[in-house]
Design an enzyme around this catalytic site. Structure first.
Site, PDB file in Angstrom:
ATOM      1  N   LYS A  93      38.338  43.653  40.346  1.00 29.39           N
ATOM      2  CA  LYS A  93      38.877  44.912  39.932  1.00 29.39           C
ATOM      3  C   LYS A  93      38.465  45.668  41.217  1.00 29.39           C
ATOM      4  O   LYS A  93      37.866  46.577  41.365  1.00 29.39           O
ATOM      5  CB  LYS A  93      38.033  45.990  38.738  1.00 29.39           C
ATOM      6  CG  LYS A  93      38.940  46.701  37.971  1.00 29.39           C
ATOM      7  CD  LYS A  93      38.348  47.043  36.570  1.00 29.39           C
ATOM      8  CE  LYS A  93      39.009  48.084  36.081  1.00 29.39           C
ATOM      9  NZ  LYS A  93      40.365  48.330  36.112  1.00 29.39           N
ATOM     10  N   HIS A 111      37.068  43.483  61.345  1.00 29.16           N
ATOM     11  CA  HIS A 111      37.528  42.838  60.180  1.00 29.16           C
ATOM     12  C   HIS A 111      36.115  41.812  59.776  1.00 29.16           C
ATOM     13  O   HIS A 111      35.874  42.000  58.341  1.00 29.16           O
ATOM     14  CB  HIS A 111      38.368  41.938  60.510  1.00 29.16           C
ATOM     15  CG  HIS A 111      39.833  42.304  60.551  1.00 29.16           C
ATOM     16  ND1 HIS A 111      40.380  43.066  61.425  1.00 29.16           N
ATOM     17  CD2 HIS A 111      40.835  42.399  59.706  1.00 29.16           C
ATOM     18  CE1 HIS A 111      41.423  43.621  61.338  1.00 29.16           C
ATOM     19  NE2 HIS A 111      41.959  42.985  60.142  1.00 29.16           N
ATOM     20  N   TYR A 142      35.915  48.831  41.330  1.00 31.43           N
ATOM     21  CA  TYR A 142      35.693  49.927  40.504  1.00 31.43           C
ATOM     22  C   TYR A 142      35.680  49.655  38.904  1.00 31.43           C
ATOM     23  O   TYR A 142      36.059  48.321  38.707  1.00 31.43           O
ATOM     24  CB  TYR A 142      36.775  51.080  40.780  1.00 31.43           C
ATOM     25  CG  TYR A 142      38.067  50.637  40.053  1.00 31.43           C
ATOM     26  CD1 TYR A 142      38.931  49.331  40.901  1.00 31.43           C
ATOM     27  CD2 TYR A 142      38.655  51.163  38.947  1.00 31.43           C
ATOM     28  CE1 TYR A 142      40.115  49.192  40.141  1.00 31.43           C
ATOM     29  CE2 TYR A 142      39.743  50.839  38.434  1.00 31.43           C
ATOM     30  CZ  TYR A 142      40.594  49.720  39.237  1.00 31.43           C
ATOM     31  OH  TYR A 142      41.799  49.466  38.408  1.00 31.43           O
ATOM     32  N   ARG A 161      35.247  50.167  62.433  1.00 31.11           N
ATOM     33  CA  ARG A 161      36.296  49.272  61.845  1.00 31.11           C
ATOM     34  C   ARG A 161      36.460  47.712  62.664  1.00 31.11           C
ATOM     35  O   ARG A 161      36.763  47.788  64.058  1.00 31.11           O
ATOM     36  CB  ARG A 161      37.637  49.930  61.984  1.00 31.11           C
ATOM     37  CG  ARG A 161      38.627  49.126  61.341  1.00 31.11           C
ATOM     38  CD  ARG A 161      40.207  49.695  61.642  1.00 31.11           C
ATOM     39  NE  ARG A 161      40.996  48.781  60.985  1.00 31.11           N
ATOM     40  CZ  ARG A 161      41.722  47.873  61.406  1.00 31.11           C
ATOM     41  NH1 ARG A 161      41.061  47.434  62.696  1.00 31.11           N
ATOM     42  NH2 ARG A 161      42.482  47.207  60.574  1.00 31.11           N
ATOM     43  N   LEU A 219      43.284  40.613  35.030  1.00 35.02           N
ATOM     44  CA  LEU A 219      41.907  41.126  34.841  1.00 35.02           C
ATOM     45  C   LEU A 219      41.607  40.893  33.522  1.00 35.02           C
ATOM     46  O   LEU A 219      42.294  40.988  32.584  1.00 35.02           O
ATOM     47  CB  LEU A 219      41.928  42.610  35.104  1.00 35.02           C
ATOM     48  CG  LEU A 219      40.569  43.411  35.146  1.00 35.02           C
ATOM     49  CD1 LEU A 219      39.985  43.151  36.513  1.00 35.02           C
ATOM     50  CD2 LEU A 219      40.762  44.813  34.859  1.00 35.02           C
ATOM     51  N   GLU A 279      50.162  40.561  33.337  1.00 40.32           N
ATOM     52  CA  GLU A 279      49.646  41.596  32.858  1.00 40.32           C
ATOM     53  C   GLU A 279      50.491  42.815  33.156  1.00 40.32           C
ATOM     54  O   GLU A 279      51.253  42.852  33.981  1.00 40.32           O
ATOM     55  CB  GLU A 279      48.188  41.552  33.178  1.00 40.32           C
ATOM     56  CG  GLU A 279      48.027  41.894  34.540  1.00 40.32           C
ATOM     57  CD  GLU A 279      46.512  41.836  35.038  1.00 40.32           C
ATOM     58  OE1 GLU A 279      45.791  41.977  34.318  1.00 40.32           O
ATOM     59  OE2 GLU A 279      46.375  41.958  36.277  1.00 40.32           O
ATOM     60  N   ARG A 304      31.113  43.603  34.634  1.00 34.18           N
ATOM     61  CA  ARG A 304      32.431  43.012  35.258  1.00 34.18           C
ATOM     62  C   ARG A 304      32.212  43.760  36.857  1.00 34.18           C
ATOM     63  O   ARG A 304      32.785  43.171  37.425  1.00 34.18           O
ATOM     64  CB  ARG A 304      33.626  43.671  34.340  1.00 34.18           C
ATOM     65  CG  ARG A 304      34.985  43.121  35.285  1.00 34.18           C
ATOM     66  CD  ARG A 304      36.061  43.529  34.338  1.00 34.18           C
ATOM     67  NE  ARG A 304      36.379  44.959  34.157  1.00 34.18           N
ATOM     68  CZ  ARG A 304      37.370  45.506  33.401  1.00 34.18           C
ATOM     69  NH1 ARG A 304      38.138  44.704  32.528  1.00 34.18           N
ATOM     70  NH2 ARG A 304      37.578  46.784  33.379  1.00 34.18           N
TER      71      ARG A 304
HETATM   72  N1  PDD Z   1      42.711  49.382  34.313  1.00 32.85           N
HETATM   73  N2  PDD Z   1      44.801  44.743  34.233  1.00 32.85           N
HETATM   74  C1  PDD Z   1      44.606  45.554  35.005  1.00 32.85           C
HETATM   75  C2  PDD Z   1      45.411  45.250  36.327  1.00 32.85           C
HETATM   76  C3  PDD Z   1      43.810  46.869  34.921  1.00 32.85           C
HETATM   77  O1  PDD Z   1      43.910  47.540  35.915  1.00 32.85           O
HETATM   78  C4  PDD Z   1      43.417  46.975  33.622  1.00 32.85           C
HETATM   79  C5  PDD Z   1      42.643  48.368  33.491  1.00 32.85           C
HETATM   80  C6  PDD Z   1      43.121  46.171  32.653  1.00 32.85           C
HETATM   81  C7  PDD Z   1      42.759  46.511  31.366  1.00 32.85           C
HETATM   82  O2  PDD Z   1      41.240  46.366  31.312  1.00 32.85           O
HETATM   83  P1  PDD Z   1      40.366  47.087  30.602  1.00 32.85           P
HETATM   84  O3  PDD Z   1      40.780  46.670  28.987  1.00 32.85           O
HETATM   85  O4  PDD Z   1      38.972  46.544  30.659  1.00 32.85           O
HETATM   86  O5  PDD Z   1      40.469  48.618  30.848  1.00 32.85           O
HETATM   87  C8  PDD Z   1      44.300  44.934  32.801  1.00 32.85           C
HETATM   88  C9  PDD Z   1      42.065  50.601  34.294  1.00 32.85           C
HETATM   89  C10 PDD Z   1      42.106  51.605  33.041  1.00 32.85           C
HETATM   90  C11 PDD Z   1      42.464  51.474  35.543  1.00 32.85           C
HETATM   91  O6  PDD Z   1      42.764  50.841  36.522  1.00 32.85           O
HETATM   92  O7  PDD Z   1      42.731  52.773  35.360  1.00 32.85           O
END
Ligand code: PDD
Length: 297
Positions: free
Chosen positions: A164, A119, A48, A117, A220, A196, A67
């Site tokens: 992501k 794997h 996403y 379903r 990320l 993070e 990304r």
């Molecule tokens: N999340 N690290 C993680 C684990 C994240 O989920 C996000 C962003 C970031 C920051 O990335 P960016 O600057 O590209 O938004 C870092 C989004 C906003 C979310 O999951 O809602």
């Protein structure tokens, strides 16, 4: 529930969007349905993006789409539409929800779609792509002035945090723990190394130098993070993209987190200890102001 938790939750009461983009067309929200066997549902088999729009303009959409494609590739999924189609779909969805001039957030999700379903990956996947848009003003402005509190928590996530992925249960549980501790964010620590936040990247300031975890499979690569790195380069603020420890975090002069919704947010207390003076520091404020200029000019 304490103050910062309440502030966060108060933003959770939001209207349903009128229209959602679903696999090529705009459909009323209630008719945007997926199969019970969608692999996004059974295996969290999806990726996403969240894109921020300021006055209707998506911020760094190309970076977000690139990304998204990288994340999809990493899970062996082809995006079902080219970038141009997804970009137009974002604009159409904003317009259909009367958000074409608004401050908004766009959520794009692609899953491997419906399949019995099993794997093993389906031989002939039919990915599900949907886009939903909502008004979004970001955190309350006073939080940027006071700064926020955070807790640290063990990073028990997988080793593919550069993807992501929609598999965010541990992020979600950690965020909940933060809110229930009166904090805005939970910061992950993996074997003593600060990685993070649950939905943000993290920077510390020490000797007027920015430190942040290097890119790789434990964070990320945030779009906001890279904007902050660009600002630092322009302003001649040195950056060390190197690992640092929980002790470094606790002893930092300043700490801030970055993210699409969060933007640049000062963190002034971590695990009950004040960071620096307990007020947003100078470098953090420079970063916050400079970042805001990127979308206001
Ligand atoms: N999340 N690290 C993680 C684990 C994240 O989920 C996000 C962003 C970031 C920051 O990335 P960016 O600057 O590209 O938004 C870092 C989004 C906003 C979310 O999951 O809602």
């Amino acid at each position: 529930m304490n103050e910062q938790g309440l502030l966060e939750y108060s933003q959770g009461v939001i209207d349903l969007p009128e229209v959602v983009y679903m696999n090529g067309s705009l459909v009323p929200y209630n008719q945007a349905l997926v199969s019970v066997e969608d692999r996004g549902f059974t295996f969290a088999d999806g990726v996403y993006e969240v894109i921020r729009c300021y006055g209707g303009s998506p911020f760094r959409m190309t970076e977000h789409l690139e990304r998204l494609q990288k994340s999809a590739k990493a899970i062996r999924l082809d995006l079902p539409f080219p970038f141009e189609t997804i970009s137009s779909a974002v604009q159409e969805t904003l317009a259909a929800n009367s958000l074409e001039k608004a401050d908004a957030a766009v959520y794009i999700q692609v899953t491997r779609g419906p399949a019995p379903r099993a794997h093993a990956l389906p031989v002939d996947p039919r990915p599900t792509l949907y886009i939903i848009t909502r008004p979004e003003k970001g955190p309350r402005p006073e939080l940027r002035k006071t700064g926020v509190k955070a807790i640290t928590t063990e990073d028990l996530r997988w080793h593919m945090c550069h993807i992501k992925s929609t598999g965010l249960l541990l992020n979600s549980l950690a965020k909940q723990k933060a809110l229930e501790s009166g904090c805005y964010e939970a910061i992950f620590v993996r074997e003593g190394i600060v990685t993070e936040g649950t939905s943000s990247n993290l920077f510390v300031v020490k000797d007027r130098t920015l430190w942040t975890h290097p890119e790789g499979n434990h964070i990320l690569s945030g779009v906001t993070r890279s904007a902050v790195l660009e600002i630092a380069a322009e302003k001649g603020i040195p950056v060390k993209a190197e690992k640092f420890t929980l002790a470094d975090l606790h002893q930092a002069e300043e700490v801030f987190i970055t993210g699409t919704i969060t933007e640049v947010m000062p963190v002034v207390e971590i695990d009950g200890r004040l960071i620096g003076t307990g007020k947003p520091g100078e470098v953090t404020q420079i970063m916050g102001r400079s970042f805001a200029r990127l979308y206001t000019t």
